[in-house]
Design a protein around this motif. Structure first.
Motif, PDB file in Angstrom:
ATOM      1  N   MET A 132      39.635  28.263  28.890  1.00  0.00           N
ATOM      2  CA  MET A 132      39.375  27.674  30.203  1.00  0.00           C
ATOM      3  C   MET A 132      40.642  26.997  30.698  1.00  0.00           C
ATOM      4  O   MET A 132      41.430  26.502  29.881  1.00  0.00           O
ATOM      5  N   VAL A 187      28.693  23.789  39.767  1.00  0.00           N
ATOM      6  CA  VAL A 187      29.124  22.471  39.271  1.00  0.00           C
ATOM      7  C   VAL A 187      28.369  21.387  40.040  1.00  0.00           C
ATOM      8  O   VAL A 187      28.613  21.142  41.220  1.00  0.00           O
ATOM      9  N   LYS A 193      27.954  18.084  39.188  1.00  0.00           N
ATOM     10  CA  LYS A 193      28.318  16.679  38.936  1.00  0.00           C
ATOM     11  C   LYS A 193      28.169  15.872  40.227  1.00  0.00           C
ATOM     12  O   LYS A 193      28.546  16.339  41.303  1.00  0.00           O
ATOM     13  N   ARG A 245      31.309  15.954  47.449  1.00  0.00           N
ATOM     14  CA  ARG A 245      30.698  14.930  46.595  1.00  0.00           C
ATOM     15  C   ARG A 245      30.991  13.557  47.160  1.00  0.00           C
ATOM     16  O   ARG A 245      32.056  13.320  47.697  1.00  0.00           O
ATOM     17  N   ASN A 249      30.362  17.155  34.176  1.00  0.00           N
ATOM     18  CA  ASN A 249      31.553  16.666  33.473  1.00  0.00           C
ATOM     19  C   ASN A 249      31.366  15.289  32.843  1.00  0.00           C
ATOM     20  O   ASN A 249      32.331  14.722  32.338  1.00  0.00           O
ATOM     21  N   GLN A 308      35.729  12.971  41.322  1.00  0.00           N
ATOM     22  CA  GLN A 308      36.822  13.829  41.762  1.00  0.00           C
ATOM     23  C   GLN A 308      36.391  15.254  41.879  1.00  0.00           C
ATOM     24  O   GLN A 308      35.432  15.678  41.351  1.00  0.00           O
ATOM     25  N   ARG A 345      33.792  28.127  38.280  1.00  0.00           N
ATOM     26  CA  ARG A 345      33.078  26.838  38.291  1.00  0.00           C
ATOM     27  C   ARG A 345      33.154  26.272  39.700  1.00  0.00           C
ATOM     28  O   ARG A 345      34.187  25.760  40.117  1.00  0.00           O
ATOM     29  N   ILE A 346      32.046  26.388  40.433  1.00  0.00           N
ATOM     30  CA  ILE A 346      32.071  26.076  41.866  1.00  0.00           C
ATOM     31  C   ILE A 346      31.157  24.901  42.179  1.00  0.00           C
ATOM     32  O   ILE A 346      29.958  24.941  41.905  1.00  0.00           O
ATOM     33  N   GLY A 347      31.733  23.857  42.775  1.00  0.00           N
ATOM     34  CA  GLY A 347      30.943  22.709  43.190  1.00  0.00           C
ATOM     35  C   GLY A 347      30.824  22.630  44.704  1.00  0.00           C
ATOM     36  O   GLY A 347      29.808  22.982  45.307  1.00  0.00           O
ATOM     37  N   THR A 348      31.913  22.191  45.327  1.00  0.00           N
ATOM     38  CA  THR A 348      31.912  21.903  46.768  1.00  0.00           C
ATOM     39  C   THR A 348      31.415  23.067  47.632  1.00  0.00           C
ATOM     40  O   THR A 348      30.662  22.847  48.578  1.00  0.00           O
ATOM     41  N   MET A 385      42.583  24.955  34.411  1.00  0.00           N
ATOM     42  CA  MET A 385      42.607  24.540  35.819  1.00  0.00           C
ATOM     43  C   MET A 385      44.018  24.671  36.353  1.00  0.00           C
ATOM     44  O   MET A 385      44.972  24.166  35.745  1.00  0.00           O
ATOM     45  N   ILE A 404      31.946  20.631  31.265  1.00  0.00           N
ATOM     46  CA  ILE A 404      33.270  21.035  31.769  1.00  0.00           C
ATOM     47  C   ILE A 404      34.266  19.886  31.853  1.00  0.00           C
ATOM     48  O   ILE A 404      35.367  20.071  32.367  1.00  0.00           O
ATOM     49  N   MET A 437      37.930  27.452  40.898  1.00  0.00           N
ATOM     50  CA  MET A 437      37.049  26.459  41.495  1.00  0.00           C
ATOM     51  C   MET A 437      36.954  26.789  42.991  1.00  0.00           C
ATOM     52  O   MET A 437      37.440  27.835  43.418  1.00  0.00           O
ATOM     53  N   THR A 438      36.354  25.884  43.778  1.00  0.00           N
ATOM     54  CA  THR A 438      36.160  26.184  45.195  1.00  0.00           C
ATOM     55  C   THR A 438      37.451  26.646  45.886  1.00  0.00           C
ATOM     56  O   THR A 438      37.446  27.629  46.626  1.00  0.00           O
TER      57      THR A 438
HETATM   58  C1  LIG Z   1      34.597  19.361  39.619  1.00  0.00           C
HETATM   59  C2  LIG Z   1      35.062  20.498  38.817  1.00  0.00           C
HETATM   60  C3  LIG Z   1      34.935  21.817  39.300  1.00  0.00           C
HETATM   61  C4  LIG Z   1      34.385  22.172  40.662  1.00  0.00           C
HETATM   62  O1  LIG Z   1      35.236  21.764  41.692  1.00  0.00           O
HETATM   63  P1  LIG Z   1      35.036  22.226  43.203  1.00  0.00           P
HETATM   64  O2  LIG Z   1      36.401  22.125  43.777  1.00  0.00           O
HETATM   65  O3  LIG Z   1      34.075  21.255  43.817  1.00  0.00           O
HETATM   66  O4  LIG Z   1      34.502  23.601  43.213  1.00  0.00           O
HETATM   67  C5  LIG Z   1      35.351  22.846  38.466  1.00  0.00           C
HETATM   68  N1  LIG Z   1      35.855  22.611  37.245  1.00  0.00           N
HETATM   69  C6  LIG Z   1      35.990  21.361  36.756  1.00  0.00           C
HETATM   70  C7  LIG Z   1      36.552  21.190  35.390  1.00  0.00           C
HETATM   71  C8  LIG Z   1      35.607  20.274  37.529  1.00  0.00           C
HETATM   72  O5  LIG Z   1      35.752  19.040  37.027  1.00  0.00           O
END
Ligand SMILES: *Cc1c(COP(=O)(O)O)cnc(C)c1O
Length: 224
Positions: free
Chosen positions: A151, A23, A25, A220, A46, A224, A211-214, A153, A67, A195-196
């Motif tokens: 999908m 991820v 963003k 970031r 996103n 968010q 879906r991994i960002g951080t 969260m 996403i 996610m993370t």
């Molecule tokens: C930002 C986001 C993520 C990733 O989040 P992290 O906590 O940084 O891994 C995953 N899914 C969605 C829908 C997001 O908006």
């Protein structure tokens, strides 16, 4: 830890059935290229315009996953190239995407976003809304979107037992929809969850896409 080594670590530990969506963003194209050079090809964004701008600057073989909440008037920015939309959160949006995709001749892989968290603010179908939508059947006539899975969260909470229960609920719903409507059809196969903060639980509960960002890029600066 560098972005490249974070990607390598994930690839070592992820089960073969699960795909890593990086991820990106709010991350720079430079950071994305570091992940790309480590072999990463699936990226998630996103915001439609941000994704479109990055798509123009970055290698063609990147697969872009949308996403976030998609507004109707933003569909056009991503439709020509998006690989998958994870965040189909209303019947109206599905119809709009189908209409726009018909004009380009593409068939867009989509996941239906399900509201599993206790928080009020998240988008998505409630489980019973999904059941009703599937039963009602108008989705069958949409030839330019392909429903490939669900999908969701989980709640943003320290209570990992609650997170696990929410993922279990999503997995049960996925199995129910698959056996009711896609029994002979392998295309309904993706469960995008984790996610993370909660991907390990998500994988234990049957996720096929995390879906991994951080954990890959660091924190970031905005958003968010
Ligand atoms: C930002 C986001 C993520 C990733 O989040 P992290 O906590 O940084 O891994 C995953 N899914 C969605 C829908 C997001 O908006």
């Amino acid at each position: 830890m560098s972005i490249a080594s974070n990607i390598q670590e994930f690839n070592k530990t992820l089960p073969p059935a699960a795909k890593l969506i990086a991820v990106s963003k709010f991350q720079s194209t430079n950071s994305i290229m570091q992940a790309y050079e480590a072999g990463q090809r699936h990226f998630g964004e996103n915001r439609a315009q941000e994704m479109s701008a990055k798509h123009k600057l970055l290698p063609r073989d990147i697969e872009w996953h949308f996403i976030g909440h998609l507004q109707r008037n933003k569909i056009k920015y991503i439709l020509p190239f998006v690989s998958m939309i994870h965040s189909l959160d209303s019947p109206a949006l599905l119809e709009e995407i189908n209409k726009a995709a018909a004009k380009t001749g593409r068939i867009i892989p989509c996941l239906l976003q399900i509201h599993i968290a206790r928080e009020e603010s998240k988008f998505g179908f409630a489980p019973d809304e999904l059941r009703q939508f599937m039963r009602e059947g108008s989705w069958r006539a949409l030839g330019h979107v392909q429903l490939q899975g669900l999908m969701g969260m989980a709640s943003f909470t320290e209570n990992m037992e609650q997170v696990r229960q929410e993922f279990q609920l999503l997995k049960q719903l996925f199995d129910e929809i698959r056996s009711s409507y896609f029994n002979q059809d392998e295309s309904f196969r993706e469960l995008s969850m984790g996610m993370t903060g909660d991907y390990q639980i998500a994988l234990q509960e049957g996720s096929t896409m995390v879906r991994i960002g951080t954990a890959l890029f660091g924190s970031r600066k905005t958003g968010q």
